[in-house]
Design an enzyme around this catalytic site. Structure first.
Site, PDB file in Angstrom:
ATOM      1  N   PRO A  23       0.829  -1.213   0.000  1.00 13.11           N
ATOM      2  CA  PRO A  23       0.000   0.000   0.000  1.00 13.11           C
ATOM      3  C   PRO A  23       0.861   1.259   0.000  1.00 13.11           C
ATOM      4  CG  PRO A  23      -0.726  -1.559   1.680  1.00 13.11           C
ATOM      5  CD  PRO A  23       0.586  -2.055   1.178  1.00 13.11           C
ATOM      6  N   CYS A  25       0.197   5.505  -0.010  1.00  8.12           N
ATOM      7  CA  CYS A  25      -0.727   6.628  -0.009  1.00  8.12           C
ATOM      8  C   CYS A  25      -0.462   7.544  -1.206  1.00  8.12           C
ATOM      9  CB  CYS A  25      -0.594   7.423   1.285  1.00  8.12           C
ATOM     10  SG  CYS A  25      -1.199   6.544   2.728  1.00  8.12           S
ATOM     11  N   ALA A  57      -3.475   2.832   2.218  1.00  4.48           N
ATOM     12  CA  ALA A  57      -4.167   2.946   3.497  1.00  4.48           C
ATOM     13  C   ALA A  57      -5.478   3.692   3.299  1.00  4.48           C
ATOM     14  CB  ALA A  57      -3.284   3.677   4.503  1.00  4.48           C
ATOM     15  N   GLN A 100      -5.858  -2.017   2.217  1.00  2.00           N
ATOM     16  CA  GLN A 100      -5.377  -1.817   3.577  1.00  2.00           C
ATOM     17  C   GLN A 100      -6.334  -0.876   4.299  1.00  2.00           C
ATOM     18  OE1 GLN A 100      -1.903   0.775   4.741  1.00  2.00           O
ATOM     19  NE2 GLN A 100      -0.937  -1.209   5.131  1.00  2.00           N
ATOM     20  N   TYR A 183       0.405   4.400  13.298  1.00  3.79           N
ATOM     21  CA  TYR A 183      -1.006   4.759  13.196  1.00  3.79           C
ATOM     22  C   TYR A 183      -1.796   4.117  14.339  1.00  3.79           C
ATOM     23  CZ  TYR A 183       0.654   6.702   8.860  1.00  3.79           C
ATOM     24  OH  TYR A 183       1.366   7.440   7.943  1.00  3.79           O
ATOM     25  N   ARG A 231      -0.750  -5.803   8.756  1.00  3.77           N
ATOM     26  CA  ARG A 231       0.549  -5.143   8.578  1.00  3.77           C
ATOM     27  C   ARG A 231       0.991  -4.660   9.948  1.00  3.77           C
ATOM     28  NH1 ARG A 231       2.816  -2.001   4.188  1.00  3.77           N
ATOM     29  NH2 ARG A 231       5.022  -1.685   4.661  1.00  3.77           N
ATOM     30  N   LEU A 302      13.261  -1.854   1.261  1.00  4.75           N
ATOM     31  CA  LEU A 302      14.442  -1.770   0.417  1.00  4.75           C
ATOM     32  C   LEU A 302      14.801  -3.126  -0.202  1.00  4.75           C
ATOM     33  CD1 LEU A 302      16.894   0.812   2.031  1.00  4.75           C
ATOM     34  CD2 LEU A 302      15.575   1.005  -0.071  1.00  4.75           C
ATOM     35  N   ARG A 325       7.990   1.964  -3.051  1.00  5.23           N
ATOM     36  CA  ARG A 325       8.560   3.032  -3.877  1.00  5.23           C
ATOM     37  C   ARG A 325       9.303   2.479  -5.095  1.00  5.23           C
ATOM     38  NH1 ARG A 325      10.717   6.993   1.045  1.00  5.23           N
ATOM     39  NH2 ARG A 325       8.832   6.745   2.293  1.00  5.23           N
TER      40      ARG A 325
END
Length: 366
Positions: A23, A25, A57, A100, A183, A231, A302, A325
């Site tokens: 996920p 954003c 999310a 998510q 969160y 998660r 990564l 990413r």
């Protein structure tokens, strides 16, 4: 066949390969409603060749958004908007889609990252008062969040369940509960953010309570054909905070309740965190949890190279790997991974003609 491109099963859902799109954003919704940006973004990722696409999310109530531009799934309008996007994506892609579900808690009411990501005052048109287990702000100097009452906690549990029902109505095949990155569900888990003295604070069983209640409510709200997992941040990277030992405990509890997978991340709860970032820096957390449970474990963080991802799976450190990413930067990463590992993927027929000469056989026709 490589391990990376082999099937994997998360409870009732079998994926064609072990590449998961994590996920991410997009901060491009309007009043929680998905927009054309989501059609473009998800449409592109759905043609990547990954085994699973998990939507960003998605807030279970308006005050659970990180920013005013976050995606939501809390009413008929947000459900309809997301349904329109998914209908367009599914017309051209058979990729399994998950979502998510989350609540930002005290990390809510901030501007979008490219606008600075700072706290927006509650009296601003794009702001509101964040909620939390305890009146402790994420950033020093920010106003204290509202401490949730037990009745308000119960309402949030039901909000997760209602969003899950909406997700199933939309044909979503997997639900991931967001208990990571500082969160709300993570805030209840960590003693750094949870200073309560009632049944939701203090000893570890109390701090786990909200996550277990949310998991149970969501599992009960959807049919057995929906995969449900979590998660989780395996460490706060701060002394005295949430750590791998507590994560292993909650993993075993979730597995005993039928959890279908655990997606292992870390950090995000406390601005004092000190993280030694490098290739695969979170994989040891996934490996530690995988050694304790039978349910599938997803590693993330990564993981950028095909050989690296393949090695993680072959060494039994995880059952799947997630990219975030890296797949934004290279939306055809799974194609390139298949070529590098001498394996194959099945693209949309519109793309068959682009198979490179130096990678003949990487594409399989449907």
């Amino acid at each position: 066949m490589s391990q990376l491109l082999s099937p994997v099963t998360f409870g009732p859902l079998t994926l064609p390969n072990r590449i998961v799109i994590a996920p991410m954003c997009q901060y491009s919704a309007e009043n929680g409603q998905a927009t054309d940006w989501h059609t473009i973004h998800l449409g592109s990722l759905s043609q990547s060749g990954a085994g699973l696409l998990i939507l960003e999310a998605t807030a279970v109530e308006a005050r659970g958004r990180i920013s005013h531009a976050d995606l939501g799934l809390w009413d008929d309008a947000t459900e309809a908007a997301l349904g329109n996007v998914l209908a367009s994506v599914r017309r051209w892609s058979s990729m399994p889609i998950g979502i998510q579900l989350g609540h930002a808690g005290r990390k809510a009411s901030v501007s979008r990252p490219w606008e600075g990501g700072k706290q927006i005052p509650a009296d601003d048109e794009n702001g509101w008062t964040p909620v939390a287990p305890s009146p402790r702000a994420f950033h020093a100097g920010n106003p204290a969040p509202h401490e949730l009452t037990e009745a308000e906690i119960a309402d949030i549990v039901q909000a997760f369940a209602e969003s899950a029902r909406r997700a199933e109505r939309l044909g979503i095949q997997l639900i991931e509960l967001h208990a990571a990155h500082g969160y709300l569900l993570h805030q209840f888990l960590s003693p750094l953010s949870n200073q309560r003295t009632d049944g939701y604070g203090g000893a570890l069983p109390n701090r786990l309570r909200l996550l277990i209640e949310v998991y149970d409510a969501v599992r009960a709200a959807v049919s057995p054909k929906i995969a449900v997992g979590v998660r989780i941040s395996a460490s706060d990277w701060v002394p005295g905070g949430w750590d791998i030992t507590q994560t292993e405990t909650v993993a075993l509890i979730l597995e005993s309740r039928g959890c279908n997978f655990l997606h292992v991340s870390s950090g995000g709860l406390d601005e004092r965190q000190k993280i030694d970032i490098g290739p695969g820096y979170q994989v040891p957390f996934a490996a530690a949890i995988k050694a304790k449970v039978r349910m599938p474990v997803i590693a993330v963080g990564l993981i950028t190279e095909p050989d690296q991802a393949e090695s993680i799976l072959r060494h039994n450190h995880a059952d799947a790997v997630a990219l975030a990413r890296g797949i934004l930067y290279d939306p055809r990463w799974p194609w390139h991974a298949a070529a590098a590992l001498g394996d194959s993927v099945t693209p949309a027929p519109q793309y068959l003609r682009c198979e490179p000469r130096e990678a003949r056989g990487v594409f399989e026709a449907r």
